[in-house]
Structures are given as C-alpha cells and as structure tokens.
Write an enzyme that holds these catalytic residues in place. Sequence first.
Site, PDB file in Angstrom:
ATOM      1  N   CYS A   2       0.852  -1.190   0.000  1.00  0.00           N
ATOM      2  CA  CYS A   2       0.000   0.000   0.000  1.00  0.00           C
ATOM      3  C   CYS A   2       0.882   1.231   0.000  1.00  0.00           C
ATOM      4  CB  CYS A   2      -0.865   0.012   1.252  1.00  0.00           C
ATOM      5  SG  CYS A   2      -1.806  -1.483   1.494  1.00  0.00           S
ATOM      6  N   ARG A  28       1.159   1.955  -6.007  1.00  0.00           N
ATOM      7  CA  ARG A  28       1.392   0.957  -4.965  1.00  0.00           C
ATOM      8  C   ARG A  28       0.110   0.228  -4.562  1.00  0.00           C
ATOM      9  NH1 ARG A  28       6.202   1.582  -2.272  1.00  0.00           N
ATOM     10  NH2 ARG A  28       5.353   0.345  -0.562  1.00  0.00           N
ATOM     11  N   TRP A  75      -3.710  -1.576  -1.209  1.00  0.00           N
ATOM     12  CA  TRP A  75      -3.678  -2.789  -2.023  1.00  0.00           C
ATOM     13  C   TRP A  75      -4.096  -3.887  -1.070  1.00  0.00           C
ATOM     14  CZ3 TRP A  75      -3.295  -4.207  -6.945  1.00  0.00           C
ATOM     15  CH2 TRP A  75      -3.090  -5.557  -7.208  1.00  0.00           C
ATOM     16  N   ASN A 101       1.080  -0.247   6.097  1.00  0.00           N
ATOM     17  CA  ASN A 101       1.470  -1.000   4.903  1.00  0.00           C
ATOM     18  C   ASN A 101       2.254  -2.213   5.382  1.00  0.00           C
ATOM     19  OD1 ASN A 101       2.341  -1.948   2.417  1.00  0.00           O
ATOM     20  ND2 ASN A 101       4.169  -0.648   2.471  1.00  0.00           N
ATOM     21  N   GLY A 102       1.789  -3.395   5.048  1.00  0.00           N
ATOM     22  CA  GLY A 102       2.482  -4.615   5.497  1.00  0.00           C
ATOM     23  C   GLY A 102       1.479  -5.685   5.878  1.00  0.00           C
ATOM     24  N   GLU A 479       8.526 -20.535 -19.572  1.00  0.00           N
ATOM     25  CA  GLU A 479       8.349 -19.158 -19.083  1.00  0.00           C
ATOM     26  C   GLU A 479       9.453 -18.244 -19.619  1.00  0.00           C
ATOM     27  OE1 GLU A 479       7.204 -15.632 -17.111  1.00  0.00           O
ATOM     28  OE2 GLU A 479       6.182 -17.353 -18.019  1.00  0.00           O
ATOM     29  N   LYS A 483       9.019 -14.765 -21.828  1.00  0.00           N
ATOM     30  CA  LYS A 483       9.587 -13.458 -21.441  1.00  0.00           C
ATOM     31  C   LYS A 483      10.351 -12.830 -22.612  1.00  0.00           C
ATOM     32  CE  LYS A 483       7.802 -12.551 -17.831  1.00  0.00           C
ATOM     33  NZ  LYS A 483       6.751 -13.318 -18.317  1.00  0.00           N
ATOM     34  N   GLU A 486       7.771 -11.810 -25.280  1.00  0.00           N
ATOM     35  CA  GLU A 486       6.781 -10.759 -25.007  1.00  0.00           C
ATOM     36  C   GLU A 486       7.406  -9.383 -24.836  1.00  0.00           C
ATOM     37  OE1 GLU A 486       4.285 -11.324 -21.460  1.00  0.00           O
ATOM     38  OE2 GLU A 486       5.961 -12.307 -20.474  1.00  0.00           O
ATOM     39  N   HIS A 502      12.965 -34.684 -31.647  1.00  0.00           N
ATOM     40  CA  HIS A 502      11.876 -35.172 -32.517  1.00  0.00           C
ATOM     41  C   HIS A 502      11.349 -34.036 -33.401  1.00  0.00           C
ATOM     42  CE1 HIS A 502      12.019 -38.810 -30.227  1.00  0.00           C
ATOM     43  NE2 HIS A 502      11.780 -38.164 -29.107  1.00  0.00           N
ATOM     44  N   LYS A 602      -1.753  -5.861 -19.266  1.00  0.00           N
ATOM     45  CA  LYS A 602      -1.452  -6.529 -18.006  1.00  0.00           C
ATOM     46  C   LYS A 602      -2.486  -7.604 -17.704  1.00  0.00           C
ATOM     47  CE  LYS A 602       0.900  -7.465 -14.499  1.00  0.00           C
ATOM     48  NZ  LYS A 602       2.113  -8.201 -14.782  1.00  0.00           N
TER      49      LYS A 602
HETATM   50  C1  BG6 Z   1      -1.424 -11.382 -20.045  1.00  0.00           C
HETATM   51  C2  BG6 Z   1      -0.227 -10.710 -19.359  1.00  0.00           C
HETATM   52  O1  BG6 Z   1      -2.273 -10.436 -20.544  1.00  0.00           O
HETATM   53  O2  BG6 Z   1      -2.134 -12.192 -19.107  1.00  0.00           O
HETATM   54  C3  BG6 Z   1       0.678 -11.814 -18.822  1.00  0.00           C
HETATM   55  O3  BG6 Z   1       0.474  -9.905 -20.301  1.00  0.00           O
HETATM   56  C4  BG6 Z   1      -0.111 -12.715 -17.883  1.00  0.00           C
HETATM   57  O4  BG6 Z   1       1.771 -11.247 -18.162  1.00  0.00           O
HETATM   58  C5  BG6 Z   1      -1.386 -13.250 -18.509  1.00  0.00           C
HETATM   59  O5  BG6 Z   1       0.699 -13.776 -17.480  1.00  0.00           O
HETATM   60  C6  BG6 Z   1      -2.278 -13.917 -17.465  1.00  0.00           C
HETATM   61  O6  BG6 Z   1      -2.673 -12.941 -16.529  1.00  0.00           O
HETATM   62  P1  BG6 Z   1      -3.241 -13.322 -15.086  1.00  0.00           P
HETATM   63  O7  BG6 Z   1      -3.585 -12.007 -14.481  1.00  0.00           O
HETATM   64  O8  BG6 Z   1      -4.450 -14.166 -15.305  1.00  0.00           O
HETATM   65  O9  BG6 Z   1      -2.172 -14.055 -14.344  1.00  0.00           O
END
Ligand code: BG6
Length: 607
Positions: A2, A28, A75, A101-102, A479, A483, A486, A502, A602
């Site tokens: 937060c 935050r 948050w 916050n915590g 993963e 990264k 993306e 294969h 996001k």
């Molecule tokens: C995508 C994000 O839109 O959604 C990724 O760019 C994320 O980073 C994926 O992993 C899934 O999102 P969430 O919020 O369901 O974990």
Amino acid sequence: MCGIFGCALKNGKAAPLIHAALKRLEYRGYDSVGEATIQNGILNIKKDQGKIDDVHKAIDLDNLPGNIGIGHTRWATHGAPYQVNAHPHTDCENKIAVVHNGIIENFSEIKKELEGLGHEFRSKTDTEVIPHLIEENMKKGMSLVEAVRDSLKRLSGSYAIAVLSNIEPDKIVVARNESPLVIGVGEEATYCASDITAFLPLTNRTVILENGELSVLEADKYEIWNIDDWKPVKREPEQVTWTTEMAQKQGYPHFMIKEIYEQPRCLRDTLRLQDLYLDLMATFLDRAGEVFLVAAGTSYHACLAASYMFSDLAFLATHPVIASEFIEQEGMAININSTILAVSQSGETADTLAAVDYARNRAATILGLTNAVGSTLTRISRVYIVQQSGPEIGVAATKTFTSQMSVLAQLALRVSKIRGKIGHRQIEELEKSVNQIPDIVEATIKKNESKVLDVVKKLKKKPVFFFLGRGISSATAQEARLKLMEIAYVPSIAYPAGESKHGPISLVEPGFPVVFVCPRDETRKTIVGNIMEMKARGASIISVIEEGDEEIKSLSDEYFEVPGSLPEILTPIAFIVPLQQLAYYMAVEKGLNPDMPRNLAKSVTVK
Ligand code: BG6
C-alpha cells in the site's frame, strides 16, 4: 503493498497535500483510499473504496480541516476492498487513527484477546488491531509514543505505520519493520511516506527510517528511536535528485527490473500466508476426484511447474490446462468430482474466468490463487489464496510468477503432509528449502546482473532462441521463452529437452543459441546428452546451473549460476530469475520499453 503518507505543517491545510501525495503513490495500490486530519482536537476521517479520483469526486479528499494528517491508498491483503476495510482504522472511541502497509501475521490472536477486553472491531483487516492495542495501552496511562512502542512489541510480521491521535494532536508517530518508510524534511513541515515519490515535489531532503525504528514527527522537527533499546538515533537528512517517475521506480529505469529485484521481499511475504487458508485449500485438493490447474500466460507456466510439485511431493495427479483451451480440451469430463485450481495474478483474465464459470456450471469445486483481493476470481472461488506480491506494473509478469510457484509448492507440501506420502525428515528439509528461497533468489539476481548484460551484448543479433529443460525445468524453459518473446520480440521456442530431437533440432545450425535450464537433479545424465546433441550441430550453449557446477560449465559457451542448492522441485523459482534478467536486458539493449510491450496488456479481460 500500500501507500502511506503523513504531514505535519506549521501553516496551511494538510488534506490537499495528502490527496496529491496519495495520487503519486497510487501505483502501490488503488482499491481504496482514506485520510485523517486533526483540527481543534477533533479527529476527522474520510475513506472509501475505489480509485482516488473516483473517491475524491464522491467525498472531496481535499476538504478535511487541519494542518496535520495521514493518508493511505490500499492494495488489499486482508479484507476485500470495501469502505469498512479502507484505512485509516481507529480505536473504539475514534481518538486514534492508524494507516499501515504490510502484513500483521498474528493479528487474529491479538484480535481475540482485545475482543475479550471489550474492544469492538469494524473491519476484516489485520491492521485494525493496532489502534485498539494503542488504545488499551493509553488506558494504562501511557503516552501516545509509549503506547505505540509497546503495541509494536506485540506485532509479528511487516509494517510501516503512521499514527495520529487527538489526544496528542501535534504529532505523527511512525515506525517500520520491513515495509519501507521515509521521512521528508521541509522548511516548515515534516512528512512521512512509503517512498520518496510522495513528497518529492515538496522537499528533496529525506531521512530513511531503518527497520525497528520509531519516529515522532512535528511541523518543525523529527526524532528517531530504536524500538528495542529505546536509544535515540541521530540521522541527518540527505538530498535526492530524482524525478517523481524515477522515484516511483525507486531509481530503477523500469518497473520490470524493479519488480525482478522485489522478488526476495515478495517471496518472504508468501511465507507469511495464513495457515488456515493453505490448509483448507490443501484439504480440498487432497479430497478432489480430479484436479485441473487452469490459467493463461505466465500463470499457466506456474501451473505447469506445480503439476510436477503435486505429483512429486503429494502423489497427486493434476492437469495443467491453458485456460482458453479448457472447455474444448476437458469440458465434457468436468463434473461434481472435479476441482479447478485457477491461477491468475489479476484475478480478471477472461479466458480463465470463462473456464471457471463453465466448470462451476458443471458443479465442479473452484479454488483460486490470485494477487488481487476483491477480484472476480476471489468472488467465484470456494477457497482462494492471495499471494501478497503487491501491484505488478510491468506488463510482463515476474514477481507474481515466482510468488505463485512458492505458494503452489507450499500447497503441495501441505497435501503431502495430509497424505503422509513422504517422511517427516524430508518434509522438514523441504520446508527449510522453501524458507531459503528468498535469500537464494536475492543472491541469484546479484550474481548474474553483469553476466547477463555481457551475454545480451553477444547474442542480441540472434534471430531465434531455443529454451530447453527436463522435468520441472521444462516449465522454467517455457516461461523464459515467453519473457524473451513478449518484451524483446525475439522469436523463441521452448521444448522439453527430450522432445527437441523429434523435430525442433532441425532448426539448429552453427551459432544457434540454445538455453538449457539444468539444475543438478535426476535429469542430469539425459540433459547432458541433449547438450551434446546440440553442440554436435554447432549450437551456442547458454546454461542456467547451480553455482560451481563444473560439468555443465565445461559444456557451455555462457552460463548463469544460481547460488545455494535447492531440491529439484523448487528450482524453477530461482532458475527463472537470470532468464527474466536476460529478457529485460535484451529489450533494453534493443531500445524497447520493457514495461509496455506492444500488443499486450497486463490483464486481458476479453475472450
Ligand atoms: C497477459 C499478461 O495479458 O495475461 C501476462 O500480459 C499474464 O503477463 C497473462 O501472465 C495472465 O494474466 P493473469 O492475471 O491471469 O495471471
């Protein structure tokens, strides 16, 4: 995570300053906001759920009287983002206001004790125990500062707090343990905040409050003490030369790299989750007929890793399923004996929610793991766990990924305990390792920072990358591939290493970069074979290895080391880190903005 702020002014109104400062802290946390000020011995409070701008429109956050006050943007960690759970929280007589916050780990036992003494609680938060503890101490004749100090000794967990009381209206008492808190020294004012961002436009003279310290702020001075031995601490203000945006990133050039560095703290917070919910969810998983781990993007890779954890530790077979394929792939098999563990940091991804809805309509049990209290996933889950990573601003998930895996590993361990599948000694060893992960990740970040930069400079022109791993490391490879694609827009392929021969190996030619994720584990022999297959075709081998692993080092053109030693089933949490750094620096080297990759969001709330 937060945002808290406070100011004691010689002249002028505190509320507009608090409002503006909370806006600068909104990254935050942004699910509820509140302020408290004092004038003429009256404590005034305004708070509500929602984003700051919306709440301001509704209740005018500038319109509170008084030249001293505190504020909070939330948050949610404990208690959904409703008005009643917004900060500040007060005592029974509304004479003491606290913003925090915590995470207070032992809040429920303190709450029971205080309720036994007649205190009435209004919210579901952990924070509310603090004003009631202070109230109880002041009833015993303690001054505000003494009462705060004594109350802090009862708390375990992390906190940064600011306390205001109309009993002693000219001061703000602040203290911290782990959560950040800084003091700002102005001409005729003193400020406190979760980070410098909040008061930077007002003053750039700052004093960092260290862990275990308490400070009393007045308009023209501040004093610091060590909470344990009550020794005074002399600390002069330092001048900072940051812009507000730099301050939000705490000096890091991007949120993504800041969030990579935040992982040790986030992982420590995942070790503070409430046993109650972990045990409850473990019980549901133990009793489930069939378990499906459903998610999208990075969260799906956490599910993939978890499927190895559940089978290895708890002998529990689980099906990791990409959310957008769930209905087609598993739909007809879903019934009342099915349990869905949906994983989503935002808790709002449409594909994941659609899969959950479908399963719910077929009477399946829904469990949720998310980073967002109050999100849709929390509202449709029978049991949910909030992973406590704080808001993640960078579009590419980093800290939420490692925290998801830490929670899933803890869940697998608890199911294993319920089932008595592995011996106590082994469980203890594994729990010890889970507790060591934050430090190992911290050391891994530091160990590879410059090494990653060198490798990026050498490989930045490579058109395609391969990521390979065996066993649970195939999830890490997936993963890492995501990264690099993306945020650096580098076409990349990930495969379980055994599968690479294969087909995909046909792509390999001299200098072709192949990244191997190879901890020292059961797959050692076969992964060495795969490395040799690639080397035979002239591939450039980049490996992520345990520190001091001379065998793989000798086979690699480049390598990143993970200090310490983790059991195979926990390795993804640390072994992904150098590959997060690789993607980040590749994007920066290519002049891209790692925080805002093109075409991505996001959280994708459309199917
Ligand atoms: C995508 C994000 O839109 O959604 C990724 O760019 C994320 O980073 C994926 O992993 C899934 O999102 P969430 O919020 O369901 O974990």
